[in-house]
Structure formats: structure tokens, C-alpha cells
Motif scaffolding. Structure first.
Motif, PDB file in Angstrom:
ATOM      1  N   ALA A 101       0.843  -1.198   0.000  1.00  0.00           N
ATOM      2  CA  ALA A 101       0.000   0.000   0.000  1.00  0.00           C
ATOM      3  C   ALA A 101       0.875   1.243   0.000  1.00  0.00           C
ATOM      4  N   ASP A 102       0.257   2.375  -0.237  1.00  0.00           N
ATOM      5  CA  ASP A 102       0.988   3.629  -0.024  1.00  0.00           C
ATOM      6  C   ASP A 102       0.155   4.648   0.756  1.00  0.00           C
ATOM      7  N   ALA A 103      -1.062   4.280   1.158  1.00  0.00           N
ATOM      8  CA  ALA A 103      -1.883   5.104   2.059  1.00  0.00           C
ATOM      9  C   ALA A 103      -3.076   4.258   2.489  1.00  0.00           C
ATOM     10  N   PHE A 104      -3.706   4.660   3.584  1.00  0.00           N
ATOM     11  CA  PHE A 104      -4.966   4.029   3.972  1.00  0.00           C
ATOM     12  C   PHE A 104      -5.896   5.090   4.542  1.00  0.00           C
ATOM     13  N   TYR A 105      -7.166   4.739   4.635  1.00  0.00           N
ATOM     14  CA  TYR A 105      -8.184   5.679   5.104  1.00  0.00           C
ATOM     15  C   TYR A 105      -8.779   5.217   6.431  1.00  0.00           C
ATOM     16  N   MET A 110     -17.580  12.858  13.981  1.00  0.00           N
ATOM     17  CA  MET A 110     -17.692  14.274  14.315  1.00  0.00           C
ATOM     18  C   MET A 110     -19.169  14.660  14.305  1.00  0.00           C
ATOM     19  N   GLU A 111     -19.471  15.887  14.729  1.00  0.00           N
ATOM     20  CA  GLU A 111     -20.870  16.322  14.808  1.00  0.00           C
ATOM     21  C   GLU A 111     -21.556  16.237  13.459  1.00  0.00           C
ATOM     22  N   GLU A 112     -20.812  16.517  12.407  1.00  0.00           N
ATOM     23  CA  GLU A 112     -21.408  16.500  11.067  1.00  0.00           C
ATOM     24  C   GLU A 112     -21.405  15.116  10.440  1.00  0.00           C
ATOM     25  N   GLY A 113     -20.995  14.107  11.222  1.00  0.00           N
ATOM     26  CA  GLY A 113     -20.951  12.746  10.720  1.00  0.00           C
ATOM     27  C   GLY A 113     -19.523  12.233  10.643  1.00  0.00           C
ATOM     28  N   LYS A 114     -19.329  11.118   9.970  1.00  0.00           N
ATOM     29  CA  LYS A 114     -17.996  10.542   9.828  1.00  0.00           C
ATOM     30  C   LYS A 114     -17.202  11.285   8.754  1.00  0.00           C
ATOM     31  N   VAL A 115     -15.993  11.691   9.132  1.00  0.00           N
ATOM     32  CA  VAL A 115     -15.119  12.423   8.206  1.00  0.00           C
ATOM     33  C   VAL A 115     -13.928  11.533   7.860  1.00  0.00           C
ATOM     34  N   PRO A 116     -13.672  11.290   6.561  1.00  0.00           N
ATOM     35  CA  PRO A 116     -12.558  10.419   6.168  1.00  0.00           C
ATOM     36  C   PRO A 116     -11.213  11.145   6.235  1.00  0.00           C
ATOM     37  N   PHE A 117     -10.193  10.392   6.627  1.00  0.00           N
ATOM     38  CA  PHE A 117      -8.829  10.907   6.671  1.00  0.00           C
ATOM     39  C   PHE A 117      -7.931   9.973   5.868  1.00  0.00           C
ATOM     40  N   CYS A 118      -6.972  10.556   5.184  1.00  0.00           N
ATOM     41  CA  CYS A 118      -5.940   9.779   4.505  1.00  0.00           C
ATOM     42  C   CYS A 118      -4.717   9.720   5.414  1.00  0.00           C
ATOM     43  N   ASP A 201       1.731  11.087   8.106  1.00  0.00           N
ATOM     44  CA  ASP A 201       0.953  12.272   7.757  1.00  0.00           C
ATOM     45  C   ASP A 201      -0.521  11.892   7.777  1.00  0.00           C
ATOM     46  N   VAL A 202      -1.339  12.656   8.500  1.00  0.00           N
ATOM     47  CA  VAL A 202      -2.763  12.370   8.644  1.00  0.00           C
ATOM     48  C   VAL A 202      -3.548  13.634   8.298  1.00  0.00           C
ATOM     49  N   TYR A 203      -4.472  13.536   7.332  1.00  0.00           N
ATOM     50  CA  TYR A 203      -5.198  14.734   6.918  1.00  0.00           C
ATOM     51  C   TYR A 203      -6.572  14.360   6.339  1.00  0.00           C
ATOM     52  N   PRO A 204      -7.543  15.284   6.432  1.00  0.00           N
ATOM     53  CA  PRO A 204      -8.893  14.995   5.931  1.00  0.00           C
ATOM     54  C   PRO A 204      -8.949  14.995   4.410  1.00  0.00           C
ATOM     55  N   VAL A 205      -9.850  14.159   3.879  1.00  0.00           N
ATOM     56  CA  VAL A 205     -10.038  14.067   2.429  1.00  0.00           C
ATOM     57  C   VAL A 205     -11.538  14.080   2.117  1.00  0.00           C
ATOM     58  N   SER A 206     -11.861  14.061   0.849  1.00  0.00           N
ATOM     59  CA  SER A 206     -13.246  14.140   0.394  1.00  0.00           C
ATOM     60  C   SER A 206     -14.061  12.922   0.832  1.00  0.00           C
ATOM     61  N   LYS A 207     -15.331  13.146   1.124  1.00  0.00           N
ATOM     62  CA  LYS A 207     -16.238  12.056   1.467  1.00  0.00           C
ATOM     63  C   LYS A 207     -16.545  11.164   0.269  1.00  0.00           C
ATOM     64  N   ASP A 208     -16.054  11.545  -0.901  1.00  0.00           N
ATOM     65  CA  ASP A 208     -16.232  10.690  -2.074  1.00  0.00           C
ATOM     66  C   ASP A 208     -15.594   9.326  -1.872  1.00  0.00           C
ATOM     67  N   VAL A 209     -14.610   9.260  -0.971  1.00  0.00           N
ATOM     68  CA  VAL A 209     -13.935   7.980  -0.712  1.00  0.00           C
ATOM     69  C   VAL A 209     -14.878   6.980  -0.042  1.00  0.00           C
ATOM     70  N   ASN A 210     -15.994   7.455   0.487  1.00  0.00           N
ATOM     71  CA  ASN A 210     -16.944   6.566   1.156  1.00  0.00           C
ATOM     72  C   ASN A 210     -17.476   5.480   0.233  1.00  0.00           C
ATOM     73  N   SER A 211     -17.535   5.761  -1.049  1.00  0.00           N
ATOM     74  CA  SER A 211     -18.039   4.777  -2.008  1.00  0.00           C
ATOM     75  C   SER A 211     -16.890   4.164  -2.792  1.00  0.00           C
ATOM     76  N   ARG A 218      -8.000  12.316  -6.915  1.00  0.00           N
ATOM     77  CA  ARG A 218      -8.566  13.378  -6.061  1.00  0.00           C
ATOM     78  C   ARG A 218      -8.967  12.858  -4.680  1.00  0.00           C
ATOM     79  N   LEU A 219      -9.117  11.540  -4.540  1.00  0.00           N
ATOM     80  CA  LEU A 219      -9.507  10.985  -3.245  1.00  0.00           C
ATOM     81  C   LEU A 219      -8.446  11.185  -2.180  1.00  0.00           C
ATOM     82  N   ILE A 220      -7.196  11.298  -2.573  1.00  0.00           N
ATOM     83  CA  ILE A 220      -6.124  11.471  -1.583  1.00  0.00           C
ATOM     84  C   ILE A 220      -5.707  12.919  -1.430  1.00  0.00           C
TER      85      ILE A 220
END
Length: 224
Positions: A101-105, A110-118, A201-211, A218-220
């Protein structure tokens, strides 16, 4: 928990990074920014003399399982109980692998729901999850080679998102992990620890990764 990851490094990079001597053809090498359970994943296995690169289905099916569907529930294996669980005990001693691998999610509640991080290495280099593999044969004769990713407690960087993380092995540890002659679980247990937090390195990414249907660079991309 590890339920999604990426592999977009080039074929040549993986061959060199993991010192591969026997591999799938480059035309069969798959790049993905959103690898999900039940999909084929690139894995390194040592046959006793050389490192081999091939594909395993993500979702561990014990050799004694009556049905392959059990694999959908066994994508991860907890490091703390590998020597006790009937499903993983044999593979832990004899059938270990690196899942490339080279990254995982991971997702933070959070209050607004689940937020994905790379989550990746600051160096952006590919790495190997500690994994277990197994071969399963159906009553009809179909053979499936499957795997699970081993997880441990999260390090300081990842714990802000989730309390578990996949075991990422250092380069120096990979040879020991892949060595089929090493069956001393006390030695193996010492390898299954959280990766150095300062190198991640840990940072938020788009919720598009949910599917899993979404799969592009762009997901990363970092957001916020």
C-alpha cells in the motif's frame, strides 16, 4: 480497523522497494485509490528463497471454512489474539505476507458525521501491511487465495482519528516477517507494534472515498 487503502505506486517502484524476484506481469498490475474488501490486493510472499509478488483476495477464508462468505467478515486480524484464534493461528506461524500500500483511510466521528482521513508516510513511499494469507478450496474444487490485514493500537498520529491502525512494518522487519522458517511467535509478536508516529501524515479528504465506486487521485487530496 482498516477497511480501505490505496496502491498507486508504479510497478517498477514496487518491484525495487520489496526486492521482488518473481512477479505478476506488469500488464496485470492494478492501481487503485480506493481498495475495498473482497477486491484483489497486491501481496508479497517469500517462498523460502525469493520474494514473490501476486494477488490475494482481501477477506480471510480459513481452510476449514464451509463457505467463502466468511471472508467478508475477516478483513482484519487483531495482533493481540493471533496466537489464540483458530482462524489465524496456523497462518500466523506459516503463512505471513506483506500487503502492499501507499496510504490508507480511516473515519473520525464528528458532529457532522464521519469524516474520512488519509494516512500515509511523510516520505510518500509505499509500505507493507503485516498480513496473513490462506488457500481455501470449495467442495466444487474452486481455490481462493485470501488474506487479512493485521491491526494494532493506534499511534499518537492516528489515534486522533481511530483507536486502531494496521501494522506497518519497517524495512528491517520485513525479512523476518516474510521468513517462512521463523515460527517463534514471541519474536513475531514484537514486530506487531504501532508505526512511528513522527513519520506519518494524517489529513482529511473528500467524502467521495466513502463509495468504492469512486476511484481517482482526487480521493487522496488534502481538504480543509
Amino acid at each position: 480497523m482498516c477497511g480501505r487503502f490505496t496502491l498507486f505506486s508504479t510497478y517498477e517502484t514496487i518491484i525495487q522497494r520489496f526486492r521482488i524476484e518473481s512477479a505478476i506481469d506488469e500488464t496485470d498490475y492494478l492501481v487503485s485509490y480506493n481498495i475495498a474488501p473482497s477486491q484483489q490486493v497486491a501481496a508479497v510472499i517469500n517462498d523460502g528463497s525469493k520474494n514473490r509478488l501476486g494477488y490475494l483476495r482481501w477477506g480471510f477464508i480459513p481452510s476449514w471454512a464451509k463457505d467463502e462468505s466468511v471472508g467478508y467478515k475477516m478483513i482484519n486480524a487483531r495482533a493481540e489474539t493471533l496466537g489464540e484464534k483458530r482462524s489465524f493461528k496456523n497462518a500466523y506461524q506459516k503463512q505471513r505476507c506483506l500487503i502492499v500500500a501507499d496510504a490508507f483511510y480511516e473515519w473520525r466521528r464528528m458532529e457532522e458525521g464521519k469524516v474520512p482521513f488519509c494516512i500515509k508516510l511523510k516520505s510518500s513511499e509505499p509500505f507493507g501491511f503485516a498480513g496473513l494469507w490462506e488457500s481455501w478450496k470449495s467442495p466444487e474444487g474452486k481455490i481462493i487465495h485470501s488474506c487479512a490485514i493485521i491491526t494494532t493500537n493506534a499511534n499518537e498520529a492516528v489515534s486522533s482519528v481511530h483507536d486502531r491502525m494496521p501494522v506497518i512494518l519497517n524495512r528491517e522487519e520485513e525479512n523476518s516477517w516474510l521468513n517462512p522458517k521463523l515460527r517463534d511467535t514471541q519474536i513475531l509478536n514484537r514486530l506487531l507494534v504501532p508505526y512511528n508516529s513522527e513519520e506519518m501524515d494524517v489529513y482529511p479528504v473528500s467524502k467521495d472515498v466513502n463509495s468504492p465506486r469512486n476511484n481517482s487521485p482526487r480521493l487522496i487530496e488534502r481538504i480543509g
